[in-house]
Design a protein around this motif. Sequence first.
Motif, mmCIF file in Angstrom:
data_model
loop_
_atom_site.group_PDB
_atom_site.id
_atom_site.type_symbol
_atom_site.label_atom_id
_atom_site.label_comp_id
_atom_site.label_asym_id
_atom_site.label_seq_id
_atom_site.Cartn_x
_atom_site.Cartn_y
_atom_site.Cartn_z
ATOM 1 N N GLN A 7 0.834 -1.186 0.000
ATOM 2 C CA GLN A 7 0.000 0.000 0.000
ATOM 3 C C GLN A 7 0.879 1.251 0.000
ATOM 4 O O GLN A 7 0.586 2.222 -0.688
ATOM 5 C CB GLN A 7 -0.900 -0.031 1.241
ATOM 6 N N GLY A 8 1.949 1.236 0.767
ATOM 7 C CA GLY A 8 2.878 2.370 0.811
ATOM 8 C C GLY A 8 3.574 2.561 -0.525
ATOM 9 O O GLY A 8 3.813 3.694 -0.966
ATOM 10 N N GLY A 9 3.887 1.458 -1.191
ATOM 11 C CA GLY A 9 4.525 1.533 -2.503
ATOM 12 C C GLY A 9 3.588 2.140 -3.542
ATOM 13 O O GLY A 9 4.007 2.942 -4.396
ATOM 14 N N ILE A 10 2.318 1.775 -3.468
ATOM 15 C CA ILE A 10 1.332 2.324 -4.393
ATOM 16 C C ILE A 10 1.174 3.819 -4.147
ATOM 17 O O ILE A 10 1.136 4.623 -5.089
ATOM 18 C CB ILE A 10 -0.021 1.587 -4.244
ATOM 19 N N GLN A 11 1.095 4.203 -2.863
ATOM 20 C CA GLN A 11 0.979 5.623 -2.530
ATOM 21 C C GLN A 11 2.209 6.392 -3.022
ATOM 22 O O GLN A 11 2.103 7.503 -3.535
ATOM 23 C CB GLN A 11 0.800 5.815 -1.013
ATOM 24 N N LEU A 12 3.364 5.776 -2.880
ATOM 25 C CA LEU A 12 4.608 6.401 -3.338
ATOM 26 C C LEU A 12 4.590 6.566 -4.859
ATOM 27 O O LEU A 12 4.987 7.612 -5.381
ATOM 28 C CB LEU A 12 5.799 5.547 -2.894
ATOM 29 N N LEU A 13 4.110 5.542 -5.562
ATOM 30 C CA LEU A 13 4.014 5.629 -7.028
ATOM 31 C C LEU A 13 3.013 6.696 -7.448
ATOM 32 O O LEU A 13 3.261 7.459 -8.401
ATOM 33 C CB LEU A 13 3.602 4.275 -7.609
#
Length: 110
Positions: A7-13
């Motif tokens: 989820q954090g990776g998606i938000q970062l992307l």
Amino acid sequence: MDSSRGQGGIQLLLAAEQEAQHIVNAARAAKMTRLKQAKDEADKEIAQYRAHMEAEFQKKIAESSGDSGANVKRLEQETESKIHNLKEEASRISHDVVHMLLRHVTSVKN
């Protein structure tokens, strides 16, 4: 933990994508500003060039129109002289031309 990391990776992307979009939009705006500035400068140069060429044209017209009466008189004299010469030449050879035409018209060829 993996789902929070994902989820954090998606938000970062998504954040990176938004930042990239802002950068692209800023670059487009800067490009449009530069193009408008270049067009304005080109229009200014064109106006200056046009004014310069118009001034030169008006100067040449003023120079040539100052003696236009003399030019007109000279051209009229030259024209009259040429007309007179053509009339003399025509009257001189008209007799020969008439005989040549009569000879060709009246001769019979087989």
